[in-house]
Design a protein around this motif. Structure first.
Motif, PDB file in Angstrom:
ATOM      1  N   LYS A  77       3.198 -14.341 -24.322  1.00 14.06           N
ATOM      2  CA  LYS A  77       2.120 -14.117 -25.279  1.00 14.06           C
ATOM      3  C   LYS A  77       0.806 -13.825 -24.546  1.00 14.06           C
ATOM      4  O   LYS A  77       0.388 -14.558 -23.660  1.00 14.06           O
ATOM      5  N   GLY A  78       0.183 -12.727 -24.920  1.00 12.69           N
ATOM      6  CA  GLY A  78      -1.081 -12.329 -24.304  1.00 12.69           C
ATOM      7  C   GLY A  78      -0.937 -11.625 -22.972  1.00 12.69           C
ATOM      8  O   GLY A  78      -1.914 -11.177 -22.381  1.00 12.69           O
ATOM      9  N   GLU A  79       0.277 -11.548 -22.453  1.00 11.38           N
ATOM     10  CA  GLU A  79       0.532 -10.933 -21.147  1.00 11.38           C
ATOM     11  C   GLU A  79       1.449  -9.722 -21.236  1.00 11.38           C
ATOM     12  O   GLU A  79       1.286  -8.770 -20.514  1.00 11.38           O
ATOM     13  N   GLY A  80       2.461  -9.790 -22.089  1.00  6.65           N
ATOM     14  CA  GLY A  80       3.436  -8.717 -22.178  1.00  6.65           C
ATOM     15  C   GLY A  80       4.702  -9.062 -21.418  1.00  6.65           C
ATOM     16  O   GLY A  80       5.008 -10.228 -21.188  1.00  6.65           O
ATOM     17  N   SER A  81       5.400  -8.037 -20.978  1.00  3.25           N
ATOM     18  CA  SER A  81       6.671  -8.211 -20.284  1.00  3.25           C
ATOM     19  C   SER A  81       6.451  -8.647 -18.843  1.00  3.25           C
ATOM     20  O   SER A  81       5.749  -7.988 -18.083  1.00  3.25           O
ATOM     21  N   MET A  82       7.069  -9.738 -18.470  1.00  4.54           N
ATOM     22  CA  MET A  82       6.966 -10.256 -17.103  1.00  4.54           C
ATOM     23  C   MET A  82       8.101  -9.640 -16.277  1.00  4.54           C
ATOM     24  O   MET A  82       9.091 -10.287 -15.957  1.00  4.54           O
ATOM     25  N   SER A  83       7.929  -8.374 -15.928  1.00  2.00           N
ATOM     26  CA  SER A  83       8.986  -7.606 -15.254  1.00  2.00           C
ATOM     27  C   SER A  83       8.690  -7.418 -13.772  1.00  2.00           C
ATOM     28  O   SER A  83       7.565  -7.623 -13.309  1.00  2.00           O
ATOM     29  N   LEU A  84       9.707  -6.968 -13.042  1.00  2.00           N
ATOM     30  CA  LEU A  84       9.530  -6.641 -11.625  1.00  2.00           C
ATOM     31  C   LEU A  84       8.540  -5.490 -11.463  1.00  2.00           C
ATOM     32  O   LEU A  84       7.738  -5.484 -10.526  1.00  2.00           O
ATOM     33  N   ALA A  85       8.587  -4.525 -12.379  1.00  3.09           N
ATOM     34  CA  ALA A  85       7.634  -3.401 -12.314  1.00  3.09           C
ATOM     35  C   ALA A  85       6.205  -3.925 -12.396  1.00  3.09           C
ATOM     36  O   ALA A  85       5.324  -3.483 -11.653  1.00  3.09           O
ATOM     37  N   ARG A  86       5.964  -4.865 -13.271  1.00  2.18           N
ATOM     38  CA  ARG A  86       4.633  -5.469 -13.401  1.00  2.18           C
ATOM     39  C   ARG A  86       4.237  -6.158 -12.090  1.00  2.18           C
ATOM     40  O   ARG A  86       3.100  -6.070 -11.640  1.00  2.18           O
ATOM     41  N   GLY A  87       5.181  -6.855 -11.476  1.00  2.06           N
ATOM     42  CA  GLY A  87       4.905  -7.535 -10.212  1.00  2.06           C
ATOM     43  C   GLY A  87       4.513  -6.572  -9.108  1.00  2.06           C
ATOM     44  O   GLY A  87       3.575  -6.824  -8.350  1.00  2.06           O
ATOM     45  N   PHE A  88       5.214  -5.439  -9.017  1.00  3.17           N
ATOM     46  CA  PHE A  88       4.865  -4.447  -8.004  1.00  3.17           C
ATOM     47  C   PHE A  88       3.505  -3.811  -8.295  1.00  3.17           C
ATOM     48  O   PHE A  88       2.754  -3.502  -7.373  1.00  3.17           O
ATOM     49  N   GLN A  89       3.179  -3.627  -9.559  1.00  3.83           N
ATOM     50  CA  GLN A  89       1.843  -3.116  -9.908  1.00  3.83           C
ATOM     51  C   GLN A  89       0.783  -4.113  -9.451  1.00  3.83           C
ATOM     52  O   GLN A  89      -0.225  -3.724  -8.869  1.00  3.83           O
ATOM     53  N   TYR A  90       1.015  -5.380  -9.703  1.00  2.56           N
ATOM     54  CA  TYR A  90       0.076  -6.422  -9.301  1.00  2.56           C
ATOM     55  C   TYR A  90      -0.075  -6.459  -7.783  1.00  2.56           C
ATOM     56  O   TYR A  90      -1.157  -6.748  -7.267  1.00  2.56           O
ATOM     57  N   ALA A  91       0.991  -6.135  -7.065  1.00  2.00           N
ATOM     58  CA  ALA A  91       0.956  -6.134  -5.597  1.00  2.00           C
ATOM     59  C   ALA A  91       0.240  -4.905  -5.032  1.00  2.00           C
ATOM     60  O   ALA A  91       0.069  -4.791  -3.830  1.00  2.00           O
ATOM     61  N   GLY A  92      -0.168  -3.977  -5.904  1.00  2.00           N
ATOM     62  CA  GLY A  92      -0.960  -2.838  -5.446  1.00  2.00           C
ATOM     63  C   GLY A  92      -0.298  -1.481  -5.585  1.00  2.00           C
ATOM     64  O   GLY A  92      -0.864  -0.473  -5.177  1.00  2.00           O
ATOM     65  N   ASP A 123       0.824  -1.207   0.000  1.00  2.00           N
ATOM     66  CA  ASP A 123       0.000   0.000   0.000  1.00  2.00           C
ATOM     67  C   ASP A 123       0.864   1.265   0.000  1.00  2.00           C
ATOM     68  O   ASP A 123       0.439   2.302   0.461  1.00  2.00           O
ATOM     69  N   ASN A 124       2.082   1.164  -0.496  1.00  2.00           N
ATOM     70  CA  ASN A 124       2.993   2.309  -0.503  1.00  2.00           C
ATOM     71  C   ASN A 124       2.596   3.287  -1.599  1.00  2.00           C
ATOM     72  O   ASN A 124       2.024   2.900  -2.616  1.00  2.00           O
ATOM     73  N   ASN A 125       2.923   4.564  -1.395  1.00  2.00           N
ATOM     74  CA  ASN A 125       2.610   5.582  -2.402  1.00  2.00           C
ATOM     75  C   ASN A 125       3.473   5.439  -3.645  1.00  2.00           C
ATOM     76  O   ASN A 125       3.029   5.746  -4.743  1.00  2.00           O
ATOM     77  N   LEU A 126       4.712   4.993  -3.462  1.00  2.00           N
ATOM     78  CA  LEU A 126       5.671   4.954  -4.561  1.00  2.00           C
ATOM     79  C   LEU A 126       6.695   3.860  -4.323  1.00  2.00           C
ATOM     80  O   LEU A 126       7.143   3.659  -3.198  1.00  2.00           O
ATOM     81  N   VAL A 127       7.063   3.165  -5.401  1.00  2.00           N
ATOM     82  CA  VAL A 127       8.192   2.234  -5.369  1.00  2.00           C
ATOM     83  C   VAL A 127       9.170   2.675  -6.449  1.00  2.00           C
ATOM     84  O   VAL A 127       8.784   2.887  -7.600  1.00  2.00           O
ATOM     85  N   VAL A 128      10.435   2.845  -6.051  1.00  2.00           N
ATOM     86  CA  VAL A 128      11.505   3.211  -6.985  1.00  2.00           C
ATOM     87  C   VAL A 128      12.423   1.995  -7.105  1.00  2.00           C
ATOM     88  O   VAL A 128      12.974   1.527  -6.121  1.00  2.00           O
ATOM     89  N   LEU A 129      12.539   1.491  -8.336  1.00  2.00           N
ATOM     90  CA  LEU A 129      13.393   0.340  -8.616  1.00  2.00           C
ATOM     91  C   LEU A 129      14.590   0.839  -9.424  1.00  2.00           C
ATOM     92  O   LEU A 129      14.560   0.858 -10.652  1.00  2.00           O
ATOM     93  N   SER A 130      15.638   1.282  -8.727  1.00  2.00           N
ATOM     94  CA  SER A 130      16.779   1.883  -9.428  1.00  2.00           C
ATOM     95  C   SER A 130      17.833   0.855  -9.809  1.00  2.00           C
ATOM     96  O   SER A 130      18.940   1.205 -10.178  1.00  2.00           O
ATOM     97  N   ALA A 131      17.488  -0.409  -9.740  1.00  2.00           N
ATOM     98  CA  ALA A 131      18.394  -1.470 -10.169  1.00  2.00           C
ATOM     99  C   ALA A 131      18.280  -1.659 -11.683  1.00  2.00           C
ATOM    100  O   ALA A 131      17.443  -1.048 -12.339  1.00  2.00           O
ATOM    101  N   CYS A 132      19.104  -2.530 -12.221  1.00  2.00           N
ATOM    102  CA  CYS A 132      19.093  -2.800 -13.668  1.00  2.00           C
ATOM    103  C   CYS A 132      17.854  -3.576 -14.101  1.00  2.00           C
ATOM    104  O   CYS A 132      17.368  -4.433 -13.376  1.00  2.00           O
ATOM    105  N   GLU A 133      17.363  -3.258 -15.286  1.00  2.00           N
ATOM    106  CA  GLU A 133      16.344  -4.043 -15.991  1.00  2.00           C
ATOM    107  C   GLU A 133      15.076  -4.333 -15.188  1.00  2.00           C
ATOM    108  O   GLU A 133      14.476  -5.396 -15.339  1.00  2.00           O
ATOM    109  N   THR A 134      14.636  -3.426 -14.342  1.00  2.00           N
ATOM    110  CA  THR A 134      13.463  -3.697 -13.513  1.00  2.00           C
ATOM    111  C   THR A 134      12.144  -3.531 -14.262  1.00  2.00           C
ATOM    112  O   THR A 134      11.112  -3.976 -13.784  1.00  2.00           O
ATOM    113  N   GLY A 135      12.196  -2.914 -15.433  1.00  2.00           N
ATOM    114  CA  GLY A 135      10.981  -2.731 -16.214  1.00  2.00           C
ATOM    115  C   GLY A 135      10.886  -3.638 -17.420  1.00  2.00           C
ATOM    116  O   GLY A 135       9.977  -3.496 -18.235  1.00  2.00           O
ATOM    117  N   ILE A 136      11.838  -4.560 -17.551  1.00  2.00           N
ATOM    118  CA  ILE A 136      11.788  -5.492 -18.680  1.00  2.00           C
ATOM    119  C   ILE A 136      11.816  -6.917 -18.149  1.00  2.00           C
ATOM    120  O   ILE A 136      12.225  -7.169 -17.021  1.00  2.00           O
TER     121      ILE A 136
END
Length: 195
Positions: free
Chosen positions: A73-88, A55-68
């Motif tokens: 197929k049918g889902e898109g990129s299975m990235s850490l950013a996507r995981g944090f979005q799914y977590a809320g 329930d955090n306001n913001l998550v900053v992922l300043s590590a490498c490749e966190t958005g890729i």
């Protein structure tokens, strides 16, 4: 690396802060290994984020490749950013490739100064990049987009609104109105059968 920066401890403390910043090593994953981010004791894998509720306001992922990540197929990129979005998480800053440590630290330093000033993640992200490019102490070779443009912002322009007492009263009133309507309908149906 701090030995107290364990995966378990990070998520135990996550509820105490509005902003979570993960500045560690990360990997976009492969065909067999999901995207992951390193902690002192073990890695956090993308699939684990699907079990978390943040329930955090913001998550900053300043590590490498966190958005890729691996394209599914049918889902898109299975990235850490996507995981944090799914977590809320509704506001994220993440990277699109392997980032340079020194330029990342400069950009993140400017990012937080701007975030505290403007209270907008989008503006803070934009201004931090402009300030990096305007910095005369940085050579032109280090002003290539590779060094400053990896970080992107995903989210809303405002933080999540917390429910108020008026929200609860409104939902209670609507619930009571629906219950009264159903009670009236059931009563009329019972009287119709008896007649």
């Amino acid at each position: 690396m701090y030995t107290s920066a364990t995966k378990k401890d990070a998520f135990l403390q996550a509820t105490n802060f509005g902003v979570l910043h993960f500045s560690t090593h990360a990997d976009a994953g492969s065909f067999t290994v999901p995207a992951n981010i390193e902690f002192a004791d073990e890695n956090l894998f993308l699939n684990e984020l699907y079990t978390k509720q943040l329930d955090n306001n913001l998550v900053v992922l300043s590590a490498c490749e966190t958005g890729i990540g691996k394209l599914s197929k049918g889902e898109g990129s299975m990235s850490l950013a996507r995981g944090f979005q799914y977590a809320g998480i509704n506001q994220l800053v993440f990277s699109l490739w392997k980032v340079n440590d020194k330029s990342t630290s400069q950009i993140m330093h400017n990012f937080y100064k701007n975030y505290s000033k403007f209270e907008s993640v989008a503006i803070a992200n934009q201004k931090s990049k402009q300030q990096y490019l305007d910095d005369k102490s940085i050579t032109n070779a280090k002003k290539s987009p590779y060094y400053w443009s990896a970080f992107v912002y995903y989210g809303t322009s405002t933080a999540k609104a917390k429910p108020t007492i008026l929200n609860y009263l409104l939902f209670t009133f609507i619930g009571l109105a629906i219950a009264l309507f159903l009670w009236t309908v059931i009563r009329k149906l019972k009287h119709g059968r008896q007649a």
